[in-house]
Design an enzyme around this catalytic site. Structure first.
Site, short mmCIF file in Angstrom:
data_model
loop_
_atom_site.label_atom_id
_atom_site.label_comp_id
_atom_site.label_asym_id
_atom_site.label_seq_id
_atom_site.Cartn_x
_atom_site.Cartn_y
_atom_site.Cartn_z
N HIS A 18 25.85 28.85 43.93
CA HIS A 18 25.52 27.71 44.15
C HIS A 18 24.34 26.82 43.95
O HIS A 18 23.98 25.94 44.24
CB HIS A 18 24.82 28.49 46.22
CG HIS A 18 25.14 28.93 46.61
ND1 HIS A 18 24.76 30.16 47.75
CD2 HIS A 18 26.42 29.11 47.42
CE1 HIS A 18 25.92 30.31 48.66
NE2 HIS A 18 27.17 29.36 48.02
N HIS A 41 36.66 27.44 51.33
CA HIS A 41 36.47 27.77 51.71
C HIS A 41 35.01 27.69 52.40
O HIS A 41 33.91 28.48 51.89
CB HIS A 41 36.95 29.24 51.08
CG HIS A 41 38.34 29.11 50.09
ND1 HIS A 41 38.82 28.61 49.83
CD2 HIS A 41 39.57 30.12 50.68
CE1 HIS A 41 40.90 28.64 49.56
NE2 HIS A 41 40.51 30.00 50.07
N GLU A 125 37.50 26.56 56.55
CA GLU A 125 37.40 27.52 57.48
C GLU A 125 38.80 27.97 57.63
O GLU A 125 38.66 27.25 59.31
CB GLU A 125 36.03 27.61 57.58
CG GLU A 125 35.32 29.35 57.99
CD GLU A 125 36.11 30.27 57.30
OE1 GLU A 125 35.25 30.30 56.62
OE2 GLU A 125 36.72 31.57 57.99
N ASP A 161 43.50 26.53 56.82
CA ASP A 161 44.00 26.75 55.53
C ASP A 161 43.35 26.30 54.38
O ASP A 161 44.44 24.81 53.90
CB ASP A 161 45.43 27.46 55.00
CG ASP A 161 45.82 27.78 53.44
OD1 ASP A 161 44.93 27.82 53.01
OD2 ASP A 161 46.93 28.44 53.96
N GLY A 162 42.58 26.34 53.81
CA GLY A 162 41.90 25.28 52.84
C GLY A 162 42.74 24.51 51.53
O GLY A 162 42.91 23.55 51.59
N ASP A 182 35.76 28.55 47.14
CA ASP A 182 35.90 30.15 46.75
C ASP A 182 35.83 30.94 47.76
O ASP A 182 36.32 31.03 48.76
CB ASP A 182 34.03 29.79 47.20
CG ASP A 182 33.25 30.75 47.61
OD1 ASP A 182 33.87 32.36 46.74
OD2 ASP A 182 32.18 30.52 47.63
#
Ligand SMILES: C[S@@+](CC[C@H](N)C(=O)[O-])C[C@H]1O[C@@H](n2cnc3c(N)ncnc32)[C@H](O)[C@@H]1O
Length: 301
Positions: A18, A41, A125, A161-162, A182
């Site tokens: 982050h 994600h 997500e 699905d990213g 991620d």
């Protein structure tokens, strides 16, 4: 899928991810032109570190909570490191406006703290329960966000699905994008491969995309081999020149210790101008705060 990020939220690996995200946005928002932030994600957006999931292994104790204690004691290590201050401010603001006792913002809310009205945010997500929580967290947070309070149309949240959605979102109309990858690494080998393929696909669609991939460090030889493969498989620039890449790693246990997670890294493709110079200042300071006994280390390469 069993993975729930609530068990790990706010740990030292989240802190590295982050702070890096905010540092990238600090650089990328210097230009007036808008950008697309694509979080493949996204997770649930907001975590309660006092929940039973978070308390199970209490991972945040050696992550965000350690950092906040040092900040409250006025640790001078923070001085002149706006990247770390941006992160602490994002966490404090989230705590002030939510009812959770120990709220912690996930990457979507961290991004909202830094994006401007001309930027767009796409969050993906795949798990329906996490996706529903994410929608709620973003709805509540966007009222307070700097750039997006009045413009919810610039935020898109998908339950999908990213990796598969990259082709739908790239190239963006702004021709500028930050892509954050991620994955949970529940199946470590397949997520490493998928992140590799996703970077190649994203760069074929937008050669100047800035891509940030988070990865766990358990066995150094495995992560080193993956990083070399990732870099050697990237497409080249038009003149045949290699793309620029940068790796930030931070570990809090001696390397190759048999704990769940020794450390983690961020592999950055097309890092912004002077990003490396700044990272060479804030990463060692962040490591010193997260690993006061200096059992681990950090690297920028
Ligand atoms: C490490 S967590 C994300 C944490 C979040 N990026 C943050 O920093 O706050 C990974 C998330 O990806 C989700 N996920 C797993 N596979 C996915 C896929 N193929 N596409 C999109 N989301 C996925 C999981 O449900 C989980 O919530």
């Amino acid at each position: 899928m069993k993975y729930r990020h609530a068990f790990h939220a706010g740990n030292f690996a989240d802190v590295l991810k982050h702070v890096t995200l905010l540092a990238l946005l600090r650089s990328l928002t210097k230009k007036d032109k808008g950008l697309l932030l694509l979080d493949t994600h996204a997770g649930r957006g907001l975590y309660d570190l006092s929940s039973s999931e978070s308390k199970q292994a209490n991972e945040a104790a050696t992550g965000i909570e350690r950092l906040l204690v040092q900040a409250a004691q006025g640790d001078a290590t923070f001085t002149g490191l706006p990247e770390i201050t941006d992160f602490l401010n994002a966490v404090r603001e989230t705590r002030q406006r939510t009812s959770f006792r120990q709220a912690y913002p996930g990457s979507p809310l961290i991004a909202l703290a830094a994006l401007r009205p001309q930027d767009r945010l796409t969050l993906i997500e795949s798990q329906p329960t996490e996706h529903a929580a994410l929608r709620e967290a973003v709805k509540n947070a966007s009222r307070y966000a700097r750039g997006h309070g009045g413009t919810p149309e610039s935020i898109t949240i998908e339950c999908a699905d990213g990796y598969a959605r990259l082709s739908a979102w790239l190239p963006p109309m702004e021709r500028r994008a930050l892509i954050v990858i991620d994955p949970p690494y529940e199946d470590t080998v397949s997520d490493f491969k998928a992140a590799e393929r996703a970077s190649q696909e994203a760069l074929r669609r937008l050669a100047n995309a800035v891509i940030a991939i988070w990865y766990p460090i358990k066995q150094v030889k495995d992560t080193d081999a993956w990083r070399s493969r990732l870099i050697s498989a990237l497409p080249q620039k038009a003149g045949g020149e290699a793309l620029s890449t940068l790796t930030l790693e931070l570990w809090i246990h001696p390397l190759d210790t048999r704990v769940g997670l020794n450390g983690s890294g961020m592999s950055i493709i097309n890092p912004p101008f002077q990003f490396e110079e700044h990272a060479r200042r804030w990463l060692p300071a962040l490591h010193a705060m997260l690993d006061p006994q200096c059992r681990g280390g950090c690297a920028v390469r």
